[in-house]
Design a protein around this motif. Structure first.
Motif, PDB file in Angstrom:
ATOM      1  N   LEU A 463       0.773  -1.202  -0.040  1.00 37.14           N
ATOM      2  CA  LEU A 463      -0.084  -0.091  -0.081  1.00 37.14           C
ATOM      3  C   LEU A 463       0.991   1.261   0.025  1.00 37.14           C
ATOM      4  N   ASN A 464       0.447   2.294  -0.761  1.00 40.76           N
ATOM      5  CA  ASN A 464       1.417   3.494  -0.761  1.00 40.76           C
ATOM      6  C   ASN A 464       0.781   4.876  -1.222  1.00 40.76           C
ATOM      7  N   THR A 465      -0.482   4.614  -1.088  1.00 42.98           N
ATOM      8  CA  THR A 465      -1.403   5.962  -1.472  1.00 42.98           C
ATOM      9  C   THR A 465      -2.595   5.953  -0.530  1.00 42.98           C
ATOM     10  N   ARG A 466      -3.215   7.239   0.051  1.00 42.52           N
ATOM     11  CA  ARG A 466      -4.399   7.376   0.868  1.00 42.52           C
ATOM     12  C   ARG A 466      -5.071   8.325   0.230  1.00 42.52           C
ATOM     13  N   ALA A 557     -12.415  19.145  -0.030  1.00 43.06           N
ATOM     14  CA  ALA A 557     -13.342  18.075  -0.146  1.00 43.06           C
ATOM     15  C   ALA A 557     -12.697  16.867  -0.373  1.00 43.06           C
ATOM     16  N   PHE A 558     -11.152  16.630  -0.555  1.00 48.42           N
ATOM     17  CA  PHE A 558     -10.608  15.368  -0.818  1.00 48.42           C
ATOM     18  C   PHE A 558      -8.963  15.631  -0.758  1.00 48.42           C
ATOM     19  N   SER A 559      -8.440  14.726  -0.470  1.00 49.44           N
ATOM     20  CA  SER A 559      -6.759  14.901  -0.271  1.00 49.44           C
ATOM     21  C   SER A 559      -6.236  13.330  -0.833  1.00 49.44           C
ATOM     22  N   ILE A 560      -5.071  13.693  -1.091  1.00 49.30           N
ATOM     23  CA  ILE A 560      -4.375  12.336  -1.716  1.00 49.30           C
ATOM     24  C   ILE A 560      -2.953  12.439  -0.952  1.00 49.30           C
ATOM     25  N   THR A 561      -2.642  11.425  -0.372  1.00 50.23           N
ATOM     26  CA  THR A 561      -1.148  11.492   0.240  1.00 50.23           C
ATOM     27  C   THR A 561      -0.601  10.217  -0.231  1.00 50.23           C
ATOM     28  N   GLY A 570       5.907   2.375   4.791  1.00 49.85           N
ATOM     29  CA  GLY A 570       4.803   3.008   4.383  1.00 49.85           C
ATOM     30  C   GLY A 570       3.213   1.988   4.403  1.00 49.85           C
ATOM     31  N   HIS A 571       3.684   0.932   3.773  1.00 57.72           N
ATOM     32  CA  HIS A 571       2.498   0.194   3.924  1.00 57.72           C
ATOM     33  C   HIS A 571       1.694  -0.175   5.214  1.00 57.72           C
ATOM     34  N   LEU A 572       2.960  -0.359   6.316  1.00 64.25           N
ATOM     35  CA  LEU A 572       2.469  -0.496   7.606  1.00 64.25           C
ATOM     36  C   LEU A 572       1.628   0.776   8.234  1.00 64.25           C
ATOM     37  N   LYS A 573       2.196   2.042   7.843  1.00 64.57           N
ATOM     38  CA  LYS A 573       1.679   3.096   8.377  1.00 64.57           C
ATOM     39  C   LYS A 573       0.184   3.265   7.713  1.00 64.57           C
ATOM     40  N   LEU A 574       0.174   2.861   6.727  1.00 68.92           N
ATOM     41  CA  LEU A 574      -1.426   3.027   6.027  1.00 68.92           C
ATOM     42  C   LEU A 574      -2.171   2.108   6.657  1.00 68.92           C
ATOM     43  N   ILE A 575      -1.882   0.885   6.749  1.00 69.81           N
ATOM     44  CA  ILE A 575      -3.073  -0.014   7.345  1.00 69.81           C
ATOM     45  C   ILE A 575      -3.172   0.111   8.759  1.00 69.81           C
TER      46      ILE A 575
END
Length: 710
Positions: A463-466, A557-561, A570-575
């Protein structure tokens, strides 16, 4: 031969309950009499794909499928009256036609049988013809049987959103075990009622509502076919005022033509005489609220249709009065309705409000929700009157009960599910009522974590994007609920990625709906976006939301990180962020929080359980069915289940390398069998190989790295 087979078919698959006659159509009347009774839209209903206007992508896709005679199963959805069923029937007829081409020939025996809906390879259901559960059981039983004739089997379900939940379960189970030459065609004008599991089995085709250009071309064709004299500006004005559907603009053209010539003046006169215009004029002129209610009561339409038409009419008035558009027909409208425009401007000055903001506030009142009953209409009418004039309810005889009773006693519109069903959480899609206090359940947190782990084990990706969407800050042209919005976003994003960087069309994602006391409903989506596509924000803003919002998109209204560390950290941070909604005060959750190394200070956010059914979810490439399929080669591991395992060491990377080697070995041996053998020998050899492969599974399991050998 075809006619002999037809006599033995089950009648229950036929959707019409009236007798069909060879020349007389549905009711046995003559062909000429039948045509004379049809509306313009029905008389000129397209028979071929090339006759369909404004759906170029759909026409191209279905044409290729028909030409191959091996059609993809599809979900055709869009606004009612835009040609959903028509497109589905052309597609089905083309697949069953005996002759080559990109559509039905209308002259072969199969096309004739399809026209009369007695083709042996056609299974069709329109709502109300047969019991939907029985229909679903017939799908389960009869799709197994051998198809007749030269074509495959076509299963066409119109108004699919009206199927029961049990029927969807059976249908999904049947489609999950696909057979060759079987094509499912589902049609719906409410895609939010189609379960996600069913949608993931089908190729989605969204039928577009008429644009200004396509609607005008459509009316030009009708006028040419019917010999109706008209000018282009008048036709453009019809499209501008009607908007909703091709059937709707054809109806308005027919009514206006019956009154005389098609001119701008006649078109404006027609729309000013409509009930929405009459009601709005009463409110703007500040007539008594009692008279407003009487007018709404006499308006013979469903409450939801009244709300939709009022909002549509107001939008056009506000565009003209606020100078939001330079479109000439709306300028004509402003000149023709100076009273309404002046009343709007005067009220704006009185409140010291900006015209755009005031128009937006009034349009918010008439936003069409999922629950549009008479009580809802009464509330909206009261808010509308109060905001425009500040007047109170004035009843001449002092008895408000007499006025309000018809509204309160009116039967609610038919609900798809009972209240008991809603309590069971089968499908709820309505606005939030009050603060939501439910945390992310442990089982949902476990599913999210296991799905993210499976992403690495099976695909070797992180996972790399939120993407965070704040729904309360969006003003959509058509609101079908957050579930539909997220479904559309993930599907269109997947197609965008495939077009941009090529390769697989798989998009792996997880989402949660959460509730924030200050920002309202927020949907967080975490996904793996290919490294080649570094910036998706312009596409999300301009292409996805740009086609759906009424005004400019607010910055918040929205944000992309995009995570700077595209690897494991990065994967662990998102999950961890996705699972942080778990209740930290429950003893059974504390172990999960500690093992997942989730910051205890960031836990405990609330789920938006009143807004959606599931609250969280994963893509079909990460769901239970995908993991079950992966188990055929090697059991998918769960560090959450094994209390002795370390969850955050990245053990999945070694598992992926081992699993990839196992799969490559199996594919190589299967390819070698196909090279050496063919026909019955190949089938027999494959069977022996697969039995041996299953028998050797314990050996493969014993040699795997696992989380303890990492």
């Amino acid at each position: 031969m075809l006619k002999d087979i037809q006599s033995g078919l089950q009648v229950s698959w036929r959707h019409l309950q009236t007798a069909h006659f060879e020349d007389g159509g549905e009711h046995g009347v003559s062909g000429m009499d039948q045509i004379s009774n049809l509306s313009l839209a029905q008389k000129h209903r397209p028979r071929d794909l090339q006759d369909i206007i404004g759906q170029d992508e759909i026409v191209s896709f279905l044409g290729k499928q028909i030409e191959s005679k091996n059609g993809r199963s599809v979900l055709i959805h869009g606004r009612s009256g835009c040609g959903i069923t028509c497109i589905a029937e052309i597609y089905a007829a083309g697949l069953l036609c005996e002759r080559p081409g990109k559509g039905p020939c209308h002259s072969c025996e199969s096309c004739d049988a399809f026209r009369r809906e007695i083709h042996p390879n056609l299974r069709m259901m329109r709502h109300g013809a047969v019991d939907d559960v029985r229909f679903a059981h017939q799908i389960n039983d009869e799709v197994e049987t051998e198809s007749f004739g030269s074509g495959g089997l076509v299963v066409l379900i119109d108004q699919a959103q009206l199927l029961s939940e049990r029927s969807f379960q059976i249908l999904h189970e049947r489609m999950g075990r696909p057979m060759k030459r079987v094509t499912y065609i589902l049609c719906t004008n409410d895609i939010s009622q189609i379960p996600l599991a069913t949608m993931e089995q089908l190729y989605p085709l969204q039928v577009n509502a008429p644009t200004f250009a396509s609607g005008t071309v459509f009316l030009e064709r009708l006028c040419h076919a019917e010999g109706i004299e008209s000018d282009i500006p008048a036709l453009e004005l019809i499209v501008e005022r009607t908007r909703g559907s091709f059937r709707g603009i054809a109806r308005d053209l027919e009514i206006i033509a019956s009154r005389g010539a098609i001119t701008e003046v006649s078109v404006l006169d027609y729309f000013r005489s409509g009930p929405a215009a009459g009601y709005v004029e009463l409110v703007f002129q500040q007539e008594r609220f009692e008279d407003q209610l009487k007018f709404l009561s006499a308006w013979k339409d469903e409450a939801s249709d009244k709300i939709k038409l009022i909002r549509q009419y107001l939008g056009e008035i506000f565009e003209a009065a606020s100078g939001l558009t330079a479109n000439r027909p709306l300028r004509s409208l402003l000149a023709a309705e100076p009273t309404l425009a002046k009343a709007f401007s005067d009220r704006t000055l009185f409140l010291k409000a900006q015209p755009r903001a005031f128009a937006h506030r009034l349009l918010e009142i008439w936003e069409h929700g999922s629950k549009a009953e008479h009580e809802t209409l009464l509330r909206k009418a009261s808010e509308f009157d109060e905001l425009l004039g500040g007047t109170k309810l004035e009843i001449a005889d002092g008895n408000s009960r007499t006025i309000l009773k018809p509204w309160r006693d009116a039967k609610a519109r038919t609900k798809r599910y009972t209240e008991n069903d809603k309590e069971l959480g089968k499908r709820v899609d309505h606005p939030l009522n009050g603060k939501v206090i439910e945390h992310l359940p442990y089982l949902k947190a476990k599913k999210l974590w296991d799905s993210a782990s499976f992403l690495i084990q099976n695909y070797g990706q992180f996972l790399n994007t939120r993407i965070s969407i704040r729904h309360d800050n969006l003003t959509l042209k058509q609101s079908d609920g957050p579930a539909k919005l997220i479904t559309d976003l993930t599907h269109e994003l997947r197609m965008f990625i495939k077009r941009s960087v090529g390769g697989s069309d798989q998009l792996h994602w997880l989402y949660v709906h959460r509730w924030d006391d200050e920002q309202g409903l927020i949907t967080d989506i975490v996904a793996h976006i290919p490294d080649e596509l570094r910036d998706i924000e312009p596409w999300v803003r301009d292409r996805f939301f740009g086609n759906r919002v009424l005004a400019e998109i607010p910055k918040d209204a929205f944000s992309i990180t995009r995570e700077a560390n595209h690897g494991l950290q990065g994967h662990l941070k998102l999950i961890r962020e996705m699972c942080a909604g778990i209740d930290p005060d429950l003893s059974e959750n504390k172990l999960f929080i500690r093992r997942a190394e989730i910051d205890i200070k960031k836990t405990g956010w609330h789920m938006a359980v009143n807004q959606t059914v599931q609250g969280s979810g994963v893509s079909r490439f990460l769901d239970t069915a995908a993991r079950r399929q992966a188990d055929n080669d090697l059991t998918v591991l769960s560090a959450v289940d094994d209390k002795t395992a370390q969850m955050c060491t990245g053990w999945e990377r070694a598992e992926f390398a081992y699993r990839k080697g196992i799969i490559d070995q199996r594919l190589s041996e299967e390819h070698e069998l196909a090279r050496i053998y063919n026909g019955n020998d190949l089938q027999a050899r494959r069977k022996v190989f697969h039995n041996a492969w299953r028998a050797s599974r314990p050996f493969r399991e014993a040699r795997r790295p696992g989380f303890h050998n990492f």
